[in-house]
Design an enzyme around this catalytic site. Structure first.
Site, PDB file in Angstrom:
ATOM      1  N   SER A 158     -10.530  41.379 -98.564  1.00 42.27           N
ATOM      2  CA  SER A 158     -11.535  42.133 -99.313  1.00 42.27           C
ATOM      3  C   SER A 158     -11.881  41.493-100.658  1.00 42.27           C
ATOM      4  CB  SER A 158     -11.098  43.592 -99.494  1.00 42.27           C
ATOM      5  OG  SER A 158     -11.001  44.226 -98.229  1.00 42.27           O
TER       6      SER A 158
ATOM      7  N   ASN B 279     -14.893  32.863 -93.614  1.00 46.72           N
ATOM      8  CA  ASN B 279     -14.556  33.102 -92.205  1.00 46.72           C
ATOM      9  C   ASN B 279     -15.543  34.126 -91.654  1.00 46.72           C
ATOM     10  OD1 ASN B 279     -13.432  33.771 -89.752  1.00 46.72           O
ATOM     11  ND2 ASN B 279     -11.671  34.862 -90.620  1.00 46.72           N
ATOM     12  N   TRP B 280     -16.501  33.653 -90.877  1.00 48.87           N
ATOM     13  CA  TRP B 280     -17.541  34.555 -90.362  1.00 48.87           C
ATOM     14  C   TRP B 280     -17.006  35.462 -89.264  1.00 48.87           C
ATOM     15  CZ3 TRP B 280     -22.734  31.366 -89.639  1.00 48.87           C
ATOM     16  CH2 TRP B 280     -23.103  30.822 -90.865  1.00 48.87           C
ATOM     17  N   LYS B 281     -15.846  35.151 -88.733  1.00 50.06           N
ATOM     18  CA  LYS B 281     -15.325  35.873 -87.554  1.00 50.06           C
ATOM     19  C   LYS B 281     -16.398  35.833 -86.451  1.00 50.06           C
ATOM     20  CE  LYS B 281     -12.667  38.648 -90.725  1.00 50.06           C
ATOM     21  NZ  LYS B 281     -11.793  39.770 -90.912  1.00 50.06           N
TER      22      LYS B 281
ATOM     23  N   GLU C 121      -2.916  36.507 -96.652  1.00 44.14           N
ATOM     24  CA  GLU C 121      -3.869  37.570 -96.348  1.00 44.14           C
ATOM     25  C   GLU C 121      -3.106  38.827 -95.939  1.00 44.14           C
ATOM     26  OE1 GLU C 121      -7.970  35.855 -95.290  1.00 44.14           O
ATOM     27  OE2 GLU C 121      -6.843  36.142 -93.454  1.00 44.14           O
TER      28      GLU C 121
ATOM     29  N   GLY D  73     -10.704  43.445 -94.486  1.00 50.95           N
ATOM     30  CA  GLY D  73     -11.804  44.248 -93.976  1.00 50.95           C
ATOM     31  C   GLY D  73     -11.694  45.729 -94.309  1.00 50.95           C
TER      32      GLY D  73
ATOM     33  N   HIS E 163      -4.655  33.497 -88.016  1.00 53.99           N
ATOM     34  CA  HIS E 163      -5.261  34.664 -88.670  1.00 53.99           C
ATOM     35  C   HIS E 163      -4.614  35.940 -88.105  1.00 53.99           C
ATOM     36  CE1 HIS E 163      -8.244  37.640 -89.837  1.00 53.99           C
ATOM     37  NE2 HIS E 163      -8.645  36.773 -90.754  1.00 53.99           N
TER      38      HIS E 163
ATOM     39  N   GLY F  55     -13.859  36.970 -95.768  1.00 57.72           N
ATOM     40  CA  GLY F  55     -14.423  37.455 -94.518  1.00 57.72           C
ATOM     41  C   GLY F  55     -15.800  38.060 -94.747  1.00 57.72           C
ATOM     42  N   GLY F  56     -15.854  39.381 -94.875  1.00 55.01           N
ATOM     43  CA  GLY F  56     -17.132  40.099 -94.958  1.00 55.01           C
ATOM     44  C   GLY F  56     -18.092  39.548 -95.998  1.00 55.01           C
TER      45      GLY F  56
END
Ligand code: PEP
Length: 247
Positions: free
Chosen positions: A209, A10-12, A164, A170, A92, A230-231
């Site tokens: 994370s 998920n690049w956001k 999540e 994050g 999300h 994510g990150g």
């Protein structure tokens, strides 16, 4: 039951054409067993579909709860299908918290996604305050059941659920493998109370994370079938290392 692992990035609201290109080049070499899905922002979906290998899935990060019409700024599930998406992230925690999305709206989005022939990735998760109050199971099972009640349990034969914990997204604080497994088992049991076969076949992803160095232990848990990343999905090396941890 053996479930094929799935890892979704998920690049956001990050990345751009250069990340699309570098991810596509790197994923051309990927040969792992996990299904892999990349979820860039809307403007990059079509070019990502052109550049990514056919075996790599494409997902959107959001969708309208309406099919079409006068909804300025919204994107319909049918449009995502035309852009080459196979998946859509729904509910999300950032959308629940920052855009006040309700369980009812999320259920409508889930239905729109399936009506367009796409697979919803339904996110559920508790805040730190909810966990500390001992409400984790009630919150996450409540978020899941709200959608089951709205669309019917049979719809979960063509869906993915991602657990999540909000406090882990994050923040660098990952749920321990045991903490994550406990919630995953509870979610699967909750769905089994609706339909045991669908519960057994449902892919339940962990997100929060996940990094290359903690992914293998998380993914080794019996009810964790991969991850929503994510990150660490923003660089090809770390994303592919995580995909390979899901073997
Ligand atoms: C996410 O936003 O879905 C997520 C899991 O983010 P991160 O991996 O950065 O915690």
């Amino acid at each position: 039951m053996k479930r094929t692992p799935l890892v979704a990035g998920n690049w956001k609201m990050n990345g751009g054409q250069s990340l699309v290109a570098s991810m596509a080049t790197a994923l051309a070499e990927y040969q792992g067993v996990a299904d892999v899905v990349v979820c860039p922002p809307f403007p990059y979906l079509a070019s990502a579909r052109e550049q990514l290998p056919a075996a790599i899935g494409l997902g959107a990060q959001n969708v309208s709860d309406q099919a079409e019409g006068a909804f300025t700024g919204e994107v319909a599930a049918s449009m995502l299908a035309e852009a080459g998406c196979g998946y859509v992230i729904i509910g999300h925690s950032e959308r629940r918290a920052l855009y006040a999305e309700s369980d009812a709206q999320i259920a409508d989005k889930f239905a729109q996604v399936q009506a367009a022939g796409l697979i919803p990735v339904l996110c559920v998760g508790e805040t730190l305050a909810e966990r500390e109050a001992g409400n984790t199971d009630a919150v996450v099972c409540g978020q899941l059941q709200a959608v089951v009640d709205a669309v019917g349990v049979a719809a979960f034969a063509r869906a993915v659920v991602a657990y999540e914990p909000v406090w882990a997204i994050g923040t660098g604080k990952t749920a321990s493998p045991e903490q994550a497994q406990a919630v995953h088992a509870r979610l699967r049991q909750s769905l089994a109370e609706n339909d045991p076969d669908i519960a057994q076949s449902l892919r339940l992803l962990y997100g929060g994370s996940v990094k290359a160095d903690n992914a293998a232990l998380l993914f080794a848990q019996s009810d964790i079938d991969g991850g929503l990343i994510g990150g660490a999905s923003l660089t090809a090396d770390s994303f592919i290392a995580i995909c390979q941890a899901a073997e």
